[in-house]
Motif scaffolding. Structure first.
Motif, mmCIF file in Angstrom:
data_model
loop_
_atom_site.group_PDB
_atom_site.id
_atom_site.type_symbol
_atom_site.label_atom_id
_atom_site.label_comp_id
_atom_site.label_asym_id
_atom_site.label_seq_id
_atom_site.Cartn_x
_atom_site.Cartn_y
_atom_site.Cartn_z
ATOM 1 N N VAL A 170 45.026 44.920 45.052
ATOM 2 C CA VAL A 170 44.578 46.311 44.949
ATOM 3 C C VAL A 170 43.105 46.349 44.562
ATOM 4 O O VAL A 170 42.306 47.105 45.135
ATOM 5 C CB VAL A 170 45.430 47.084 43.927
ATOM 6 N N ALA A 171 42.718 45.538 43.583
ATOM 7 C CA ALA A 171 41.308 45.486 43.186
ATOM 8 C C ALA A 171 40.434 45.008 44.331
ATOM 9 O O ALA A 171 39.339 45.545 44.572
ATOM 10 C CB ALA A 171 41.144 44.581 41.965
ATOM 11 N N ARG A 172 40.907 44.016 45.065
ATOM 12 C CA ARG A 172 40.109 43.466 46.167
ATOM 13 C C ARG A 172 39.966 44.462 47.306
ATOM 14 O O ARG A 172 38.879 44.652 47.854
ATOM 15 C CB ARG A 172 40.724 42.156 46.666
ATOM 16 N N GLU A 173 41.068 45.119 47.668
ATOM 17 C CA GLU A 173 41.046 46.043 48.813
ATOM 18 C C GLU A 173 40.268 47.322 48.508
ATOM 19 O O GLU A 173 39.823 48.010 49.422
ATOM 20 C CB GLU A 173 42.476 46.384 49.224
ATOM 21 N N THR A 174 40.118 47.660 47.239
ATOM 22 C CA THR A 174 39.392 48.884 46.864
ATOM 23 C C THR A 174 37.974 48.594 46.377
ATOM 24 O O THR A 174 37.277 49.502 45.913
ATOM 25 C CB THR A 174 40.152 49.646 45.757
ATOM 26 N N GLY A 175 37.545 47.326 46.469
ATOM 27 C CA GLY A 175 36.184 46.975 46.111
ATOM 28 C C GLY A 175 35.922 46.845 44.629
ATOM 29 O O GLY A 175 34.764 46.799 44.201
ATOM 30 N N LEU A 176 36.982 46.760 43.802
ATOM 31 C CA LEU A 176 36.806 46.682 42.360
ATOM 32 C C LEU A 176 36.927 45.261 41.815
ATOM 33 O O LEU A 176 36.695 45.043 40.622
ATOM 34 C CB LEU A 176 37.823 47.587 41.645
ATOM 35 N N TYR A 177 37.295 44.321 42.665
ATOM 36 C CA TYR A 177 37.426 42.942 42.186
ATOM 37 C C TYR A 177 36.052 42.360 41.897
ATOM 38 O O TYR A 177 35.130 42.458 42.702
ATOM 39 C CB TYR A 177 38.149 42.074 43.205
ATOM 40 N N GLU A 178 35.916 41.753 40.724
ATOM 41 C CA GLU A 178 34.647 41.136 40.334
ATOM 42 C C GLU A 178 34.919 39.943 39.443
ATOM 43 O O GLU A 178 35.582 40.067 38.415
ATOM 44 C CB GLU A 178 33.776 42.144 39.580
ATOM 45 N N HIS A 179 34.425 38.792 39.837
ATOM 46 C CA HIS A 179 34.549 37.595 39.009
ATOM 47 C C HIS A 179 33.232 37.439 38.252
ATOM 48 O O HIS A 179 32.265 36.891 38.776
ATOM 49 C CB HIS A 179 34.832 36.373 39.873
ATOM 50 N N ASP A 180 33.204 37.923 37.026
ATOM 51 C CA ASP A 180 32.007 37.892 36.195
ATOM 52 C C ASP A 180 32.179 36.802 35.141
ATOM 53 O O ASP A 180 32.957 36.956 34.200
ATOM 54 C CB ASP A 180 31.808 39.253 35.528
ATOM 55 N N PRO A 181 31.462 35.678 35.252
ATOM 56 C CA PRO A 181 31.648 34.562 34.316
ATOM 57 C C PRO A 181 31.412 34.925 32.859
ATOM 58 O O PRO A 181 31.907 34.246 31.966
ATOM 59 C CB PRO A 181 30.622 33.525 34.801
ATOM 60 N N GLN A 182 30.650 36.006 32.591
ATOM 61 C CA GLN A 182 30.413 36.417 31.219
ATOM 62 C C GLN A 182 31.631 37.091 30.597
ATOM 63 O O GLN A 182 31.715 37.223 29.376
ATOM 64 C CB GLN A 182 29.229 37.386 31.146
ATOM 65 N N HIS A 183 32.546 37.531 31.446
ATOM 66 C CA HIS A 183 33.706 38.278 30.956
ATOM 67 C C HIS A 183 34.995 37.703 31.554
ATOM 68 O O HIS A 183 35.908 38.438 31.901
ATOM 69 C CB HIS A 183 33.560 39.762 31.296
ATOM 70 N N TRP A 184 35.014 36.398 31.668
ATOM 71 C CA TRP A 184 36.122 35.716 32.348
ATOM 72 C C TRP A 184 36.398 34.409 31.606
ATOM 73 O O TRP A 184 35.520 33.585 31.451
ATOM 74 C CB TRP A 184 35.726 35.427 33.793
ATOM 75 N N VAL A 185 37.607 34.245 31.125
ATOM 76 C CA VAL A 185 37.999 33.023 30.425
ATOM 77 C C VAL A 185 38.883 32.184 31.339
ATOM 78 O O VAL A 185 39.735 32.721 32.063
ATOM 79 C CB VAL A 185 38.757 33.356 29.114
ATOM 80 N N VAL A 186 38.662 30.883 31.327
ATOM 81 C CA VAL A 186 39.520 29.944 32.054
ATOM 82 C C VAL A 186 40.361 29.205 31.011
ATOM 83 O O VAL A 186 39.852 28.818 29.953
ATOM 84 C CB VAL A 186 38.693 28.945 32.872
ATOM 85 N N ALA A 187 41.639 29.058 31.285
ATOM 86 C CA ALA A 187 42.536 28.467 30.288
ATOM 87 C C ALA A 187 43.490 27.475 30.933
ATOM 88 O O ALA A 187 43.755 27.526 32.141
ATOM 89 C CB ALA A 187 43.331 29.569 29.583
ATOM 90 N N LEU A 188 43.979 26.550 30.104
ATOM 91 C CA LEU A 188 45.019 25.604 30.486
ATOM 92 C C LEU A 188 46.179 25.732 29.519
ATOM 93 O O LEU A 188 45.981 25.981 28.326
ATOM 94 C CB LEU A 188 44.515 24.157 30.417
ATOM 95 N N ARG A 189 47.379 25.540 30.019
ATOM 96 C CA ARG A 189 48.565 25.503 29.163
ATOM 97 C C ARG A 189 49.384 24.276 29.486
ATOM 98 O O ARG A 189 49.478 23.851 30.643
ATOM 99 C CB ARG A 189 49.437 26.741 29.375
ATOM 100 N N GLN A 190 50.018 23.716 28.444
ATOM 101 C CA GLN A 190 50.910 22.573 28.630
ATOM 102 C C GLN A 190 52.005 22.640 27.561
ATOM 103 O O GLN A 190 51.710 22.707 26.377
ATOM 104 C CB GLN A 190 50.133 21.256 28.519
ATOM 105 N N TYR A 191 53.258 22.607 28.003
ATOM 106 C CA TYR A 191 54.368 22.566 27.047
ATOM 107 C C TYR A 191 54.596 21.131 26.589
ATOM 108 O O TYR A 191 54.510 20.182 27.379
ATOM 109 C CB TYR A 191 55.654 23.094 27.683
ATOM 110 N N TYR A 192 54.910 21.009 25.296
ATOM 111 C CA TYR A 192 55.220 19.712 24.688
ATOM 112 C C TYR A 192 56.530 19.811 23.918
ATOM 113 O O TYR A 192 56.964 20.897 23.522
ATOM 114 C CB TYR A 192 54.124 19.298 23.694
ATOM 115 N N ARG A 193 57.108 18.648 23.702
ATOM 116 C CA ARG A 193 58.230 18.524 22.775
ATOM 117 C C ARG A 193 57.853 17.489 21.704
ATOM 118 O O ARG A 193 57.055 16.602 21.937
ATOM 119 C CB ARG A 193 59.499 18.073 23.517
ATOM 120 N N ASN A 194 58.424 17.656 20.503
ATOM 121 C CA ASN A 194 58.230 16.713 19.382
ATOM 122 C C ASN A 194 56.802 16.715 18.821
ATOM 123 O O ASN A 194 56.295 15.679 18.395
ATOM 124 C CB ASN A 194 58.613 15.286 19.784
ATOM 125 N N VAL A 195 56.161 17.870 18.829
ATOM 126 C CA VAL A 195 54.885 17.993 18.130
ATOM 127 C C VAL A 195 55.181 18.163 16.638
ATOM 128 O O VAL A 195 55.995 18.999 16.251
ATOM 129 C CB VAL A 195 54.073 19.197 18.653
#
Length: 407
Positions: A170-195
Motif C-alpha cells: 500500500v505504501a509503495r503503490e501510493t508513493g509513501l514508501y521511503e527507506h530513510d537510513p536515519q529512521h530505519w533500524v536493522v535487526a537480527l533475532r536468534q532463539y536459544y536454549r540453555n542460556v
C-alpha cells in the motif's frame, strides 16, 4: 466468494488483526488478506508491553492471552559498556488486572489473533496483494494472487488498510514508501536454549561490541531465550558493520561468554527491517490508511512495535466507521486518523527518539545508566516514565532530562 467489503485489510499481524476485530465490533464487513498461512513466524523481540495489555483487554482477550505459552516480564534491565546495570520494575496495572509484561513468540501470538479474526471476519490466507485498484486517484480495491488456488483475485472496498509491514504494498503503490537510513533500524533475532541467568526480566545491553546499537536478551516460554541485535541503518552503513559478526562478538565477549557457554542455538540469526517512529511519516490518503510497521510506528529506543501496532488498528477501525457514516473516504477526512494516532503516540515517540540519540553516544549512555544504577530517585523516575505515570508533555521537554541526570 464475496468481493465487496467495507474495508480490506492487508496483513494479519497485530495491527491488521486488531483493526479487523475492532472494525467487526463496529458492524463493518471486513476482509483480511494474508500471504502466509498460520501459524507463521515473524521476526520480532516478542515483547508484549503494558500498552498492548490495554488493547487486549479492550478486545476481551487478555485472559486468554495470559494462558498462551509465555514468559513473564516483570522488569527491564539496562546495561552499559562499562557493565553498570540498572533494573527498572515494569509496574503493570493491578487495579485493572493488567500484568507488567509478557514475552510470547509471534508464532503463537499472531496465530491466536488470526483465530479470533476468523470468527468475525473473512480471513483469506495465501492471498498475496500485488497492486491497488484506483478510480480517479482514489484507492477502491486490490488485486493479486490466491496461491491456494493458483488464481488471480480482485476485491473492492472504499477503504484499504496497509498492515503489511515495512515493505508495504500500500505504501509503495501510493508513493509513501521511503527507506530513510536515519529512521530505519536493522535487526537480527536468534532463539536459544540453555542460556544461563534467565529470569523474569528483559535485558537491553549497550555493549562495545554492538555500539551504536544494542543487544537484547529476553526470556521466552519453555526455557528458551530470544536474543537479538538492533542498529540504526545509517550508523551500520557508515561504520560498515556486519550485524551477524557483531552479534557473535557480543555473545563471546567476557561479559556474556559464560551465560552462553552451554547455550544451543535453535535457528540461524534472521534479520528484518524496522522503520522507527523517530520520523512522522504520512500514513493516509484517498481510500487508504497505513498501520503498524507500515506506518513506521516502532519505538526508536526499545524497538517494540506491537503495542503501537495494536493502537493503530483500534484507531483505524473507529475512523473507518466514521468515514462510512459520513460516506467520505477522502484524504481530508482520513487525516483524522493521523491526528488521533499521533495525539496518543507522538509525545512518547519523541521521548524515545531522544533516548535513541543518547544510546548512540557511548560516554553519555554510560553516564546515564551509571547515574540510574546508583540513584533510587532516577530509577523511580524511569519506572514512572515506562508506566506512563509522568505526563508526556513533561517528558518531551529537554530540561526534564537535564534536571534529572545532572542533579
Amino acid at each position: 466468494m464475496e468481493s465487496q467489503f467495507d474495508v480490506i485489510i492487508i496483513g494479519a499481524g497485530p495491527a491488521g488483526s486488531a483493526a479487523a476485530l475492532f472494525a467487526a465490533r463496529q458492524g463493518l464487513k471486513v476482509c483480511v488478506l494474508e500471504k502466509s498461512v498460520f501459524p507463521r513466524d515473524k521476526i520480532c523481540g516478542d515483547a508484549i508491553s503494558g500498552k498492548s495489555m490495554t488493547i487486549l483487554k479492550d478486545l476481551d482477550l487478555l485472559e486468554e492471552v495470559q494462558r498462551l505459552p509465555h514468559a513473564l516480564a516483570s522488569s527491564i534491565t539496562f546495561g552499559n559498556a562499562l557493565h553498570d546495570m540498572v533494573n527498572i520494575p515494569l509496574l503493570g496495572d493491578k487495579r485493572n488486572g493488567l500484568p507488567p509484561g509478557l514475552v510470547i513468540r509471534r508464532l503463537v501470538f499472531d496465530a491466536f489473533l488470526a483465530d479470533k479474526v476468523r470468527q468475525v471476519a473473512d480471513l483469506r490466507e495465501k492471498h498475496e496483494v500485488r497492486h491497488l485498484l484506483f478510480e480517479n486517484q482514489q484507492v477502491v480495491g486490490v488485486k493479486g494472487m490466491d496461491h491456494g488456488n493458483d488464481k488471480p483475485f480482485e476485491l473492492h472496498a472504499p477503504l484499504i488498510f496497509g498492515a503489511d509491514g515495512f515493505h508495504s504494498v500500500v505504501a509503495r503503490e501510493t508513493g509513501l514508501y521511503e527507506h530513510d537510513p536515519q529512521h530505519w533500524v536493522v535487526a537480527l533475532r536468534q532463539y536459544y536454549r540453555n542460556v544461563k541467568g534467565l529470569t523474569d526480566e528483559i535485558e537491553l545491553h549497550y555493549l562495545d561490541e554492538v555500539i551504536p546499537g544494542y543487544l537484547w536478551l529476553f526470556p521466552a516460554d519453555d526455557g528458551k531465550a530470544n536474543v537479538g541485535i538492533g542498529m540504526l541503518h545509517q550508523a551500520m552503513k557508515k561504520k560498515k558493520i556486519n550485524l551477524k559478526q557483531a552479534m557473535a562478538n557480543a555473545l563471546q565477549s567476557d561479559f556474556l561468554r559464560d551465560r552462553f557457554a552451554e547455550a544451543e542455538p535453535l535457528e540461524e540469526p534472521t534479520g528484518w527491517n524496522l522503520p522507527v517512529g523517530s520520523k512522522h511519516r504520512k500514513n493516509y490518503g484517498n481510500g487508504f490508511l497505513l498501520l503498524g510497521d507500515a506506518a513506521g510506528l516502532i519505538d526508536p529506543f526499545t524497538g517494540e512495535g506491537i503495542g503501537n501496532a495494536l493502537y493503530s488498528g483500534k484507531i483505524a477501525a473507529q475512523i473507518t466507521s466514521e468515514a462510512k457514516q459520513a460516506n467520505d473516504f477522502s484524504e481530508a477526512f482520513l487525516a483524522k486518523y493521523d491526528r488521533e494516532l499521533w495525539q496518543i503516540l507522538g509525545d512518547e515517540l519523541a521521548v524515545s527518539t531522544k533516548l535513541q540519540h543518547i544510546g548512540r553516544i557511548r560516554f553519555l549512555l554510560n553516564f546515564v545508566i551509571k547515574k540510574a544504577a546508583y540513584s533510587q530517585h532516577v530509577r523511580e523516575i524511569i519506572s514512572g516514565m515506562m508506566a506512563n505515570q509522568i505526563p508526556k508533555t513533561k517528558l518531551a521537554n529537554p530540561l526534564f532530562y537535564v534536571k534529572l541526570f545532572f542533579s
